[in-house]
Design a protein around this motif. Structure first.
Motif, PDB file in Angstrom:
ATOM      1  N   ASP A  82       0.827  -1.204   0.000  1.00 52.08           N
ATOM      2  CA  ASP A  82       0.000   0.000   0.000  1.00 52.08           C
ATOM      3  C   ASP A  82       0.868   1.263   0.000  1.00 52.08           C
ATOM      4  N   GLU A  83       1.943   1.233   0.790  1.00 53.08           N
ATOM      5  CA  GLU A  83       2.857   2.376   0.862  1.00 53.08           C
ATOM      6  C   GLU A  83       4.291   1.890   0.925  1.00 53.08           C
ATOM      7  N   ILE A  84       5.219   2.712   0.430  1.00 51.77           N
ATOM      8  CA  ILE A  84       6.659   2.523   0.629  1.00 51.77           C
ATOM      9  C   ILE A  84       7.223   3.887   1.006  1.00 51.77           C
ATOM     10  N   ARG A  85       8.015   3.939   2.050  1.00 53.57           N
ATOM     11  CA  ARG A  85       8.529   5.219   2.549  1.00 53.57           C
ATOM     12  C   ARG A  85      10.034   5.156   2.813  1.00 53.57           C
ATOM     13  N   LEU A  86      10.678   6.325   2.711  1.00 49.26           N
ATOM     14  CA  LEU A  86      12.078   6.480   3.076  1.00 49.26           C
ATOM     15  C   LEU A  86      12.257   6.179   4.560  1.00 49.26           C
ATOM     16  N   ILE A  87      13.302   5.439   4.907  1.00 47.09           N
ATOM     17  CA  ILE A  87      13.626   5.163   6.303  1.00 47.09           C
ATOM     18  C   ILE A  87      14.013   6.462   7.007  1.00 47.09           C
ATOM     19  N   LYS A 109      -0.048  -2.370   8.316  1.00 48.23           N
ATOM     20  CA  LYS A 109       1.108  -2.887   9.037  1.00 48.23           C
ATOM     21  C   LYS A 109       2.374  -2.646   8.222  1.00 48.23           C
ATOM     22  N   TRP A 110       3.490  -2.384   8.943  1.00 50.36           N
ATOM     23  CA  TRP A 110       4.733  -1.965   8.295  1.00 50.36           C
ATOM     24  C   TRP A 110       5.821  -3.029   8.420  1.00 50.36           C
ATOM     25  N   GLY A 111       6.688  -3.083   7.416  1.00 51.36           N
ATOM     26  CA  GLY A 111       7.814  -3.997   7.410  1.00 51.36           C
ATOM     27  C   GLY A 111       9.049  -3.326   6.847  1.00 51.36           C
ATOM     28  N   LEU A 112       9.995  -4.151   6.396  1.00 59.14           N
ATOM     29  CA  LEU A 112      11.284  -3.653   5.909  1.00 59.14           C
ATOM     30  C   LEU A 112      11.611  -4.340   4.591  1.00 59.14           C
ATOM     31  N   MET A 113      12.060  -3.550   3.598  1.00 53.55           N
ATOM     32  CA  MET A 113      12.464  -4.095   2.315  1.00 53.55           C
ATOM     33  C   MET A 113      13.764  -3.441   1.874  1.00 53.55           C
ATOM     34  N   ARG A 114      14.541  -4.178   1.087  1.00 58.10           N
ATOM     35  CA  ARG A 114      15.696  -3.574   0.437  1.00 58.10           C
ATOM     36  C   ARG A 114      15.206  -2.683  -0.699  1.00 58.10           C
ATOM     37  N   SER A 115      16.036  -1.767  -1.115  1.00 56.24           N
ATOM     38  CA  SER A 115      15.608  -0.836  -2.166  1.00 56.24           C
ATOM     39  C   SER A 115      15.409  -1.522  -3.508  1.00 56.24           C
ATOM     40  N   ASP A 116      15.938  -2.750  -3.661  1.00 57.36           N
ATOM     41  CA  ASP A 116      15.722  -3.473  -4.916  1.00 57.36           C
ATOM     42  C   ASP A 116      14.398  -4.236  -4.930  1.00 57.36           C
ATOM     43  N   GLY A 117      13.598  -4.094  -3.863  1.00 59.65           N
ATOM     44  CA  GLY A 117      12.294  -4.745  -3.805  1.00 59.65           C
ATOM     45  C   GLY A 117      12.251  -6.014  -2.995  1.00 59.65           C
ATOM     46  N   THR A 118      13.404  -6.496  -2.509  1.00 60.21           N
ATOM     47  CA  THR A 118      13.442  -7.726  -1.713  1.00 60.21           C
ATOM     48  C   THR A 118      12.854  -7.479  -0.328  1.00 60.21           C
ATOM     49  N   GLU A 119      11.872  -8.298   0.073  1.00 59.48           N
ATOM     50  CA  GLU A 119      11.294  -8.158   1.410  1.00 59.48           C
ATOM     51  C   GLU A 119      12.243  -8.732   2.447  1.00 59.48           C
ATOM     52  N   VAL A 120      12.513  -7.947   3.494  1.00 56.40           N
ATOM     53  CA  VAL A 120      13.403  -8.367   4.571  1.00 56.40           C
ATOM     54  C   VAL A 120      12.602  -8.780   5.798  1.00 56.40           C
ATOM     55  N   ARG A 124       4.187  -6.283   9.742  1.00 58.52           N
ATOM     56  CA  ARG A 124       3.490  -6.639  10.974  1.00 58.52           C
ATOM     57  C   ARG A 124       3.569  -5.528  12.026  1.00 58.52           C
ATOM     58  N   ALA A 125       4.439  -4.528  11.837  1.00 52.67           N
ATOM     59  CA  ALA A 125       4.604  -3.460  12.825  1.00 52.67           C
ATOM     60  C   ALA A 125       3.486  -2.429  12.699  1.00 52.67           C
ATOM     61  N   SER A 126       3.158  -1.788  13.806  1.00 51.87           N
ATOM     62  CA  SER A 126       2.067  -0.818  13.794  1.00 51.87           C
ATOM     63  C   SER A 126       2.479   0.521  13.205  1.00 51.87           C
ATOM     64  N   GLU A 127       3.800   0.804  13.119  1.00 48.87           N
ATOM     65  CA  GLU A 127       4.291   2.069  12.576  1.00 48.87           C
ATOM     66  C   GLU A 127       5.520   1.809  11.706  1.00 48.87           C
ATOM     67  N   PRO A 128       5.904   2.773  10.874  1.00 49.65           N
ATOM     68  CA  PRO A 128       7.089   2.598  10.020  1.00 49.65           C
ATOM     69  C   PRO A 128       8.334   2.286  10.831  1.00 49.65           C
ATOM     70  N   LEU A 129       9.176   1.382  10.317  1.00 49.55           N
ATOM     71  CA  LEU A 129      10.427   1.049  10.991  1.00 49.55           C
ATOM     72  C   LEU A 129      11.428   2.194  10.833  1.00 49.55           C
ATOM     73  N   PHE A 130      12.346   2.294  11.800  1.00 54.64           N
ATOM     74  CA  PHE A 130      13.403   3.300  11.699  1.00 54.64           C
ATOM     75  C   PHE A 130      14.682   2.752  12.305  1.00 54.64           C
ATOM     76  N   GLU A 131      15.808   3.436  12.014  1.00 51.94           N
ATOM     77  CA  GLU A 131      17.130   2.991  12.450  1.00 51.94           C
ATOM     78  C   GLU A 131      17.617   3.758  13.672  1.00 51.94           C
ATOM     79  N   ASN A 135      24.161   3.441  15.045  1.00 47.78           N
ATOM     80  CA  ASN A 135      24.157   2.003  14.786  1.00 47.78           C
ATOM     81  C   ASN A 135      23.147   1.675  13.701  1.00 47.78           C
ATOM     82  N   ALA A 136      23.394   2.134  12.505  1.00 45.24           N
ATOM     83  CA  ALA A 136      22.459   1.904  11.413  1.00 45.24           C
ATOM     84  C   ALA A 136      22.338   0.415  11.140  1.00 45.24           C
ATOM     85  N   HIS A 137      21.217   0.037  10.566  1.00 46.64           N
ATOM     86  CA  HIS A 137      20.827  -1.348  10.355  1.00 46.64           C
ATOM     87  C   HIS A 137      20.467  -2.032  11.669  1.00 46.64           C
ATOM     88  N   HIS A 138      20.239  -1.224  12.689  1.00 46.46           N
ATOM     89  CA  HIS A 138      19.599  -1.711  13.902  1.00 46.46           C
ATOM     90  C   HIS A 138      18.187  -1.147  13.862  1.00 46.46           C
TER      91      HIS A 138
END
Length: 468
Positions: A82-87, A109-120, A124-131, A135-138
């Motif tokens: 439904d949506e894709i957003r900048l981290i 519900k929000w998840g995490l994907m690589r910029s090439d479209g691969t789902e990571v 399932r999260a209630s809000e957008p993920l952030f770093e 310690n990026a990638h945490h």
């Protein structure tokens, strides 16, 4: 307001031109402005919206959303989010955001994907993920709804293990510290860089190196807050600062007559975003606003508002283009302030090399001819040996220096003890950008000290531990 900025503080900046609901205008730059890119010299490149060529293109019909003009579809699989957003990222520490990843949404519900479209991580999260800031990638926020429940520990361990095995970081439930960097103008009418952690910080006069990093020029502009010293001690200062930003030069001269409620630095981009009248506007490096204040935020949701989420930050220019949104529709701004892709689409994200655009049947991947994602080592100093081996997928892998205040890690000009020592690193997270096939056990890293500027150099991996 006392300046005690936390992990989530962000710098910002810049200026104006035409943009109104339902219409797209080419940039109307004041006559005093320097010539901008995108003029007749670039006749071979895609024409920005608002030119005669763009105006002749038929408008999309109401029946179907048309493919974006000026972009070329790659043929990648269509995504059904439904949506894709900048981290979320921290503008004062990251001139170029970590665009290897996006946060995406399906059915609220929000998840995490690589910029090439691969789902990571599935949605399932209630809000957008952030770093975390350093310690990026945490990744934060994924299991917040389970926190405190009997299922939390097992779910956390399983998700973190999955991320580790795929090389996409790990979940992070704790606050990882961080700091702030901001510009202030004091009573002497000069501009300073003020940096610190959670409390009072330190001052740096604006050197050419600082200005080149944050404004792209030794004579550039930075967004500063008028400030007064409340108290100071040995090596620290506490300020009382305005909540408004003004673009200023090194000597404190103002760039225009506007005050902004939020503002971004230019870094090496020709435009920066700033907020006034509740909307975002883009400015050029001379301080002229090259769009009207008409755009809404792209990332960093306000977690204290009711659904739907209100996003509070405008996107930076990446490779000369920025995602913009107004009236609920998305487009792509070019470096002149014109909309290359008009704000007509239900979704658009851009990592500096590829764009995902939401059409009727889902998200389609596109490129801009001749535009590629920048090389993070393009500006590596000649005095530092370049790597010949790189991390498998991303341009950043994270480690923690296994050192304390009395045992610092040498940062060297090349992969070996025979090279000059450039500095000594305290305990810190390091971005790893490459390796040497001729010198196993060494890594080229970027070190981001709190009170100084980022620095490249080589370190021995024997003294590093995984940041996991």
């Amino acid at each position: 307001m006392t300046v005690k900025r936390s992990l989530f503080s962000v710098l910002s900046m810049l200026f104006l031109t035409g943009c109104a609901a339902g219409a797209v205008f080419s940039a109307a730059v004041p006559s005093t402005a320097a010539p901008l890119p995108g003029t007749a010299e670039t006749a071979g490149t895609p024409q920005p919206a608002g030119t005669a060529e763009a105006a002749a293109t038929p408008a999309p019909t109401a029946d179907a959303v048309q493919p974006p003009q000026g972009l070329v579809e790659t043929g990648a699989a269509v995504l059904d989010y439904d949506e894709i957003r900048l981290i979320d990222y921290f503008r004062e520490y990251q001139p170029y955001p970590d665009t290897d990843y996006y946060t995406m949404c399906r059915d609220g519900k929000w998840g995490l994907m690589r910029s090439d479209g691969t789902e990571v991580l599935p949605c399932r999260a209630s809000e957008p993920l952030f770093e975390c800031s350093w310690n990026a990638h945490h990744w934060h926020g994924y299991l917040d709804d389970l926190f405190g429940s009997p299922d939390y520990e097992a779910a956390y361990k399983a998700a973190s293990q999955m991320l580790t095995e795929s090389g996409d970081g790990r979940l992070c439930a704790e606050h990882d510290g961080g700091g702030y960097r901001q510009f202030v103008c004091l009573q002497d009418d000069k501009t300073y860089l003020y940096s610190g952690s959670m409390g009072p910080g330190q001052f740096n006069a604006l050197t050419d190196d600082i200005l080149r990093l944050f404004s792209g020029s030794a004579n550039g502009l930075v967004p500063a807050r008028d400030s007064a010293i409340l108290q100071e001690g040995e090596g620290w200062v506490e300020l009382d600062s305005s909540d408004q930003y003004v673009y200023r030069s090194k000597n404190g001269t103002t760039a225009n007559d506007f005050n902004y409620t939020a503002a971004d630095c230019f870094f090496d981009a020709p435009l920066a975003a700033a907020q006034r009248e509740g909307k975002w506007v883009y400015l050029d490096t001379a301080g002229h606003e090259v769009t009207a204040p008409c755009y809404d935020g792209i990332y960093q949701p306000n977690h204290y508002t009711d659904e739907p989420l209100v996003f509070t930050r405008a996107a930076p220019l990446l490779s000369g283009y920025a995602v913009v949104t107004r009236d609920g529709k998305f487009g792509l701004l070019d470096s002149t302030g014109a909309e290359l892709v008009p704000c007509e689409y239900d979704g658009l994200v851009w990592d500096g090399g590829t764009a995902w655009v939401k059409l009727d049947d889902g998200w389609h991947e596109h490129t801009i001819p001749g535009v590629t994602k920048p090389d993070p080592l393009a500006d590596l100093p000649d005095s530092i040996v370049a790597p010949d081996t790189y991390p498998a997928r991303t341009d950043a892998v994270f480690f923690m220096a296994d050192a304390d205040s009395t045992n610092r890690l040498n940062l060297r000009a090349g992969p070996g003890r025979e090279y000059d020592i450039l500095g000594k690193i305290s305990s810190s997270s390091l971005r790893v950008y490459g390796y040497s096939s001729a010198a196993p056990g060494w890594a080229l890293v970027r070190y981001d000290p709190l009170y100084d500027l980022p620095q490249f150099g080589w370190v021995s991996t024997a003294y590093l531990i995984s940041a996991e």
